[in-house]
Design an enzyme around this catalytic site. Structure first.
Site, PDB file in Angstrom:
ATOM      1  N   GLU A 378     -10.063  29.180   2.940  1.00  0.00           N
ATOM      2  CA  GLU A 378      -9.302  27.931   2.903  1.00  0.00           C
ATOM      3  C   GLU A 378      -9.220  27.323   1.510  1.00  0.00           C
ATOM      4  O   GLU A 378      -8.187  26.786   1.107  1.00  0.00           O
ATOM      5  CB  GLU A 378      -9.931  26.910   3.866  1.00  0.00           C
ATOM      6  CG  GLU A 378      -9.683  27.208   5.336  1.00  0.00           C
ATOM      7  CD  GLU A 378     -10.648  28.224   5.929  1.00  0.00           C
ATOM      8  OE1 GLU A 378     -10.506  28.563   7.119  1.00  0.00           O
ATOM      9  OE2 GLU A 378     -11.565  28.682   5.185  1.00  0.00           O
ATOM     10  N   HIS A 445     -14.272  23.106  16.831  1.00  0.00           N
ATOM     11  CA  HIS A 445     -12.828  23.218  17.018  1.00  0.00           C
ATOM     12  C   HIS A 445     -12.239  21.945  17.626  1.00  0.00           C
ATOM     13  O   HIS A 445     -11.145  21.979  18.172  1.00  0.00           O
ATOM     14  CB  HIS A 445     -12.486  24.395  17.947  1.00  0.00           C
ATOM     15  CG  HIS A 445     -12.870  25.734  17.404  1.00  0.00           C
ATOM     16  ND1 HIS A 445     -14.167  26.184  17.384  1.00  0.00           N
ATOM     17  CD2 HIS A 445     -12.123  26.721  16.854  1.00  0.00           C
ATOM     18  CE1 HIS A 445     -14.209  27.394  16.860  1.00  0.00           C
ATOM     19  NE2 HIS A 445     -12.982  27.748  16.533  1.00  0.00           N
TER      20      HIS A 445
END
Length: 639
Positions: A378, A445
């Site tokens: 990322e 998540h």
């Protein structure tokens, strides 16, 4: 090489006189900076470190501007907002580093990617030190460059020490160039104190990379003859090591070579030094004569963001009832059609279409160059998006889940957010953030982490609750040249339908939506919280309420908030995020400061439990604030 050496010698005098605040010396390393820079074409980008003065002088930046920069004056490149070499200039194709060294490697990837997409035969060079190769960003950027065949020269100045930490405490491979093999990348070791070897080898490689794009790793053996910065000194360096490298001074040895070859004479050498001395003196005087910067609050605040002249694109008449997820997908696709320079990047977004299928079919429509699967890195990808922006392109990065932004946090809050304020560079990047709990996804998540970014000046934060808003606000986010965090609640993707215009349209930032009007209470929320609030009101309760959907959190529509509070006298703020430190706290404080005399009760804040997001349904239901919100509304009405 003589120009940066003589400038540095003068700067060390000025440092002792208190006329500059800090200095990172590159004395002894000039051959690397100068040699690499002179091999590049004038329109090829170079990303230096804080000891690469030779890069700046070899690009012929006016010396008075450098001197003004180091004195914190407006004539520099950062208007006094950043120091030393922490700046960039597109005019001279230089992008300076930030103190968190790693992201510049990924920025170089993004610049090189722009060249590849535009089919330009260009090379990008980026510098780091041997200490910087220990950062994760270095490895991520190397991997991305290798996978995508990006023409980047990764230049490691191995000068023996990271501040005081010697190389044997930094890495265990024999040579840093050995790491190239692990990335399937060419790698070379070069005598960084031999200008002829530097220039010859790098010229050969750069020319080859322009026609056969690929990354190359270069390890330059050199030495830092002074401290990491002047205050640190060199007491930790053995005397014999200093003596060894003193004999390998790149300038003195090249001078002797030129004298022996009768290319240079003592007379010419003296004349050159006199001319450089005079040039330094004249440009220093220009910088000294410049007035110090003065504080202007309005100007400081104005420069946090790049200017954005929002132009409304109204929606058409044709509408279809579609889901939230479809609105995001169609809005993204229409933006790709509208902006040929827009690139999408993210894990599994190409052939697979992303884990939520938002980019399903995009590869066949727009091609793999513009819809790019990324490795799981990322930080490098967000930095590469910054590099695309430096090159005048747009980027949308998809976080597979908003939680994963933590792996790319540094370039978001320290590079994208600060870059316009520092040197006027836009960060034309949107980061899509699938977020939220209620779907049994557990602690990694399910977060809704908008408060990490509403705190950071320079970022814009968007959080729609409805398909119509999602499509229009996404279009605006992509048009806006500033960095935008675009939150999309996963629980809304396939559960909420709305009539959404078929054509491309935009909606303004900083404008909340008043969903319902009433007189008893003001309910403020965003994202999933809006739907929870409406469920409570629709449950048969006779509650007359203003319901405000914020839509954007930065900028925030305080005008609508204050007007409603003054009308109802009672206010409750609902967020899905855990309560402490969330945006509800700031909104509450703003209301107390601006509407205190209109309040009939204390402002109420409702958020999730102060725990990570649990997995089991019963635990997750207890974590979320929906039930607590119901009772809080009744308590507030009865106050």
């Amino acid at each position: 090489m003589l120009i940066p050496r003589m400038i540095e010698e003068k700067m060390l005098v000025l440092l002792r006189q208190g006329k500059i605040s800090k200095w990172f010396s590159g004395i002894g390393q000039e051959a690397v900076s100068v040699g690499v820079t002179l091999t590049l074409e004038a329109d090829e980008y170079i990303l230096p470190m804080h000891r690469n003065l030779g890069v700046f002088t070899s690009r012929n930046i006016p010396l008075y501007r450098l001197f003004s920069q180091w004195q914190g004056k407006a004539g520099g490149f950062t208007k006094g907002r950043d120091r030393s070499f922490h700046f960039g200039t597109n005019e001279f194709r230089i992008v300076g580093m930030i103190s968190h060294l790693g992201p510049q490697m990924g920025v170089a990837d993004g610049i090189a990617l722009a060249h590849r997409i535009r089919k330009e035969n260009k090379v990008t060079a980026v510098f780091t030190g041997e200490g910087g190769t220990s950062e994760g960003d270095f490895h991520e950027a190397m991997n991305v460059a290798s996978v995508w065949d990006l023409p980047v020269l990764f230049c490691i100045e191995n000068n023996g020490y990271g501040l005081s930490t010697p190389t044997e405490e930094q890495y265990r491979c024999r040579h840093l160039a050995d790491r190239g093999a692990g990335y399937g990348m060419e790698a070379y070791r070069i005598d960084g104190n031999n200008i002829l070897e530097v220039y010859t080898k790098v010229s050969e490689l750069a020319e080859s990379m322009r026609t056969a794009p690929r990354p190359v790793l270069l390890e330059f053996s050199t030495f830092r003859m002074r401290g990491h910065e002047e205050a640190s000194g060199t007491k930790y360096v053995p005397d014999e090591l200093m003596a060894f490298w003193a004999l390998r001074d790149p300038i003195e040895n090249y001078r002797n070579f030129l004298l022996a070859e009768e290319v240079l004479s003592e007379e010419k050498d003296t004349r050159m030094r006199e001319q450089i001395t005079e040039n330094i003196r004249d440009n220093l005087q220009t910088a000294f004569d410049e007035a110090p910067v003065t504080f202007n609050e309005e100007k400081e605040l104005f420069d946090v963001y790049g200017s954005f002249d929002y132009k409304e694109t109204p929606p058409g008449d044709t509408r279809h009832s579609i889901r939230f997820v479809d609105a995001v997908s169609r809005g993204l696709g229409q933006a790709m059609e509208r902006f040929d320079d827009l690139v999408l990047m993210g894990q599994d977004i190409a052939g697979y279409g992303g884990v939520f299928k938002i980019t399903d079919g995009f590869v066949s429509r727009f091609g793999k160059e513009r819809v790019r699967n990324t490795p799981i890195c990322e930080s490098a990808v967000i930095s590469a998006a910054m590099g695309l922006s430096v090159s005048g392109m747009k980027a949308v990065v998809e976080m597979q889940f908003a939680d994963f932004i933590s792996s790319g946090f540094n370039p978001v809050v320290n590079y994208l957010a600060k870059v316009h304020y520092r040197w006027g560079q836009r960060a034309d990047v949107v980061i899509r953030m699938p977020c939220g709990a209620g779907v049994g996804a557990g602690p990694f998540h399910s977060q809704t982490n908008e408060a990490w970014f509403t705190k950071t000046p320079g970022l814009k934060v968007v959080y729609p609750a409805y398909p119509y808003d999602a499509k229009g606000l996404l279009a605006t986010a992509i048009e806006d040249p500033n960095p935008v965090l675009f939150f999309e609640h996963k629980g809304l993707y396939r559960s909420v339908y709305q009539e959404v215009p078929e054509d491309y349209y935009t909606l303004p930032f900083g404008k909340a939506s008043l969903l319902r009007e009433g007189t008893d209470i003001t309910i403020i929320s965003y994202g999933m919280g809006v739907h929870w609030a409406l469920e409570v009101l629709d449950a048969g309760e006779d509650i007359s309420a203003d319901v405000i959907d914020l839509r954007t959190l930065q900028p925030l529509d305080t005008e609508t908030i204050f007007r409603s509070v003054k009308n109802t006298g009672k206010v409750i703020i609902l967020q899905e995020d855990t309560l402490f430190g969330g945006i509800a706290s700031d909104i509450s404080a703003m209301i107390m400061e601006n509407c205190f005399e209109y309040l009939d009760a204390p402002v109420q804040r409702i958020g999730s439990l102060e725990t990570p997001v649990p997995f089991a349904k019963a635990l997750e239901d207890g974590f979320l604030p929906k039930e607590r919100f119901k009772s809080a509304v009744h308590r507030l009405l009865m106050y």
